[in-house]
Enzyme design. Structure first.
Site, PDB file in Angstrom:
ATOM      1  N   SER A  41       0.872  -1.189  -0.060  1.00 26.79           N
ATOM      2  CA  SER A  41      -0.132   0.071  -0.124  1.00 26.79           C
ATOM      3  C   SER A  41       1.060   1.324   0.106  1.00 26.79           C
ATOM      4  O   SER A  41       2.216   1.175   0.105  1.00 26.79           O
ATOM      5  CB  SER A  41      -0.901  -0.001   1.049  1.00 26.79           C
ATOM      6  OG  SER A  41      -0.139   0.319   2.386  1.00 26.79           O
ATOM      7  N   LYS A  42       0.308   2.359   0.064  1.00 25.42           N
ATOM      8  CA  LYS A  42       1.108   3.529   0.035  1.00 25.42           C
ATOM      9  C   LYS A  42       2.052   3.825   0.981  1.00 25.42           C
ATOM     10  O   LYS A  42       3.077   4.495   1.078  1.00 25.42           O
ATOM     11  CB  LYS A  42       0.142   4.778  -0.043  1.00 25.42           C
ATOM     12  CG  LYS A  42      -0.598   5.089  -1.350  1.00 25.42           C
ATOM     13  CD  LYS A  42      -1.176   6.284  -1.503  1.00 25.42           C
ATOM     14  CE  LYS A  42      -1.690   6.513  -3.099  1.00 25.42           C
ATOM     15  NZ  LYS A  42      -2.843   7.386  -3.335  1.00 25.42           N
ATOM     16  N   ARG A  43       1.786   3.040   2.124  1.00 27.73           N
ATOM     17  CA  ARG A  43       2.835   3.075   3.280  1.00 27.73           C
ATOM     18  C   ARG A  43       4.218   2.682   2.828  1.00 27.73           C
ATOM     19  O   ARG A  43       4.989   3.228   3.452  1.00 27.73           O
ATOM     20  CB  ARG A  43       2.300   2.200   4.310  1.00 27.73           C
ATOM     21  CG  ARG A  43       1.129   2.902   5.359  1.00 27.73           C
ATOM     22  CD  ARG A  43       0.921   2.124   6.513  1.00 27.73           C
ATOM     23  NE  ARG A  43       0.376   0.724   5.767  1.00 27.73           N
ATOM     24  CZ  ARG A  43       1.024  -0.715   6.128  1.00 27.73           C
ATOM     25  NH1 ARG A  43       2.087  -0.595   6.821  1.00 27.73           N
ATOM     26  NH2 ARG A  43       0.739  -1.702   5.592  1.00 27.73           N
ATOM     27  N   GLY A  85       5.406   3.176   0.165  1.00 25.70           N
ATOM     28  CA  GLY A  85       6.019   4.038  -0.992  1.00 25.70           C
ATOM     29  C   GLY A  85       5.093   4.137  -2.136  1.00 25.70           C
ATOM     30  O   GLY A  85       4.137   4.046  -2.098  1.00 25.70           O
TER      31      GLY A  85
END
Ligand code: GLU
Length: 483
Positions: A251-253, A255
């Protein structure tokens, strides 16, 4: 029969690396078997879909080189390829299923369904639709129809054990008794995902459904729909999810997750394709670097592993560096040029000179964007000395004298080529009674401001006599201010 596969993104977001990997597996499979790769836009969720997202997804696929044989822009024998333009077909299919006794109208209001669900949950039960509308009398139906009651269409799930073949997970069995009569057409006459995906796969003659593991729980419903429609059930292959380094779903966590973002960060499409191919698939040996042609030759559904794949950014960086190292130099220069322009590092003295610079720098570049920083000292007039470089290499006692000696000697070196420049630097060091390394390091700081660079003699020759001497002069001025 040549396979027909599809990539069916919902344009509710950008092209995610997981989606790109699914697209790639489908594409490789189609190309491997001289089949057809269909691109279908699943935009039935009008609220969340957008034309911009479609454009972004197409651009991402094009950047990766994943061309489609049939799709929204290219057309094809089963057009249209956007679900929003195919709504009539889903409605007709739902009506047929009702006529054939595989589905029925459901007049239940959302309030009733919600209340039932809450009661069941209070009892601690999982609620499943109670088939209330399957038991309606003809009179009651006539009454509801007369009152204009909204109605959805539910699929009548047969209570039987069924099996489907999954190329990755093997045969999967499920029991219809555990599946509720799910809605296929909502009361606003919009299809649910289950209906539209099956109708399209059926009508578009899709032979293999290769998609993410997150859909595996939907597949029993799809199998039942194919069967009820009297259509052959495609071969399924559910590919493992992509996890971040912490083994949580990517996920965006973690990167960047959008393909466009990787493009922007300076990754090469070939490297990205190679890297994505190895997320959940392996050729059966340790080969890692494979051209797209090799990937096509070696790709098989059997090579897809059931276990989850981990997105390892270090590996992607390594791989991208390998691709940068192998890219034809003119292609590399062309890719780097806009980045240098954007950074104000333009123009270079000549194209030939830039080609040489890029050639020298490329062993150090992992991403195209690295060239901006790597090339900066060579394309700027004034050198800024990094603190570490000053501390490590400019403290030698008497350095100014050594540099001055080198400067006057370099004025006379002829020709100003690598062997002569190298011989000159070493001779001056010897004459001055210092180690060659000491003079080399200090000179590197003079011409680049840094502790590391490509081979110094190559750098000096690239800069040429005038600029080398100007930079040594700048260093002398700097040293003078420090005493
Ligand atoms: N539109 C679905 C999605 O984006 C894919 C459906 C499928 O591959 O069957 O998740």
């Amino acid at each position: 029969m040549a396979p027909r596969v599809r990539f069916a993104p919902s344009p509710t977001g950008y092209l995610h690396v997981g989606g790109a990997r699914t697209a790639l597996f489908n594409w490789l499979y189609a190309r491997r078997h001289h089949g057809t790769f269909v691109l279908r836009i699943e935009d039935t969720d009008v609220e969340r879909s957008s034309a911009d997202m479609v454009t972004g997804i197409l651009e991402g696929l094009r950047w990766l080189g994943l061309d489609w044989d049939e799709g929204p822009d290219t057309g094809g024998p089963y057009a249209p390829y956007s679900q929003s333009e195919r709504l009539d077909r889903y409605r007709a299919a739902a009506a047929r299923l009702v006529a054939d006794g595989h589905a029925y109208y459901c007049y239940c209001t959302p309030e009733r369904l919600q209340a039932e669900r809450e009661t069941a949950e209070q009892r601690g039960d999982a609620w499943r639709y109670d088939r209330a509308c399957l038991a309606l009398s003809a009179d009651r139906i006539a009454e509801l129809e007369a009152a204009g009651a909204p109605k959805a269409i539910r699929f009548k799930v047969p209570a039987a054990r069924t099996q489907f073949a999954d190329a990755v997970h093997g045969p999967i069995e499920f029991d219809g008794a555990n599946i509720e009569d799910f809605v296929i057409l909502r009361s606003d006459s919009h299809p649910t995902y289950h209906l539209s995906v099956v109708v399209d796969d059926m009508e578009m003659q899709i032979s293999h459904v290769i998609r993410g593991d997150d859909h595996i729980s939907n597949t029993p419903k799809h199998v039942l729909l194919f069967q009820a429609c009297g259509a052959p059930v495609p071969q399924f292959a559910h590919v493992p999810l992509i996890l971040g380094a912490d083994k949580k779903r990517l996920s965006k966590r973690h990167g960047a997750t959008s393909v466009t973002e990787y493009q922007r960060q300076g990754y090469l499409p070939g490297a990205m394709v190679n890297f994505l191919a190895l997320l959940g698939w392996s050729p059966g040996d340790d080969r890692e670097l494979m051209s797209t042609t090799e990937l096509i030759e070696r790709f098989s559904l059997e090579g897809i592993s059931g276990g989850n794949a981990v997105f390892d950014t270090d590996k992607l960086d390594w791989m991208n560096g390998q691709y940068i190292a192998r890219l034809p130099i003119d292609d590399l220069v062309q890719a780097v040029e806009p980045l240098l322009v954007e950074a104000g590092l333009w123009p270079p003295p000549s194209v030939e000179w830039l080609r040489r610079l890029v050639e020298l720098l490329r062993p150090r570049a992992k991403r195209l964007t690295d060239f901006v920083d790597l090339a900066a000292p060579y394309l700027r007039d004034r050198i800024e000395y990094e603190a570490e470089a000053v501390e490590k290499h400019l403290g030698t006692p008497g350095l100014a004298d050594h540099v001055a000696a080198l400067m006057s000697s370099l004025r006379a070196v002829d020709p100003f080529d690598e062997p002569h420049v190298e011989a000159d630097v070493r001779r001056i060091a010897a004459d001055q009674g210092i180690k060659a390394g000491t003079l080399i390091h200090a000179t590197r700081v003079a011409v680049t401001g840094r502790t590391t660079s490509p081979g110094l003699f190559e750098v000096l020759v690239l800069l040429g006599r005038e600029r080398t001497i100007a930079r040594l002069e700048q260093l002398l001025n700097f040293l003078a201010t420090r005493v």
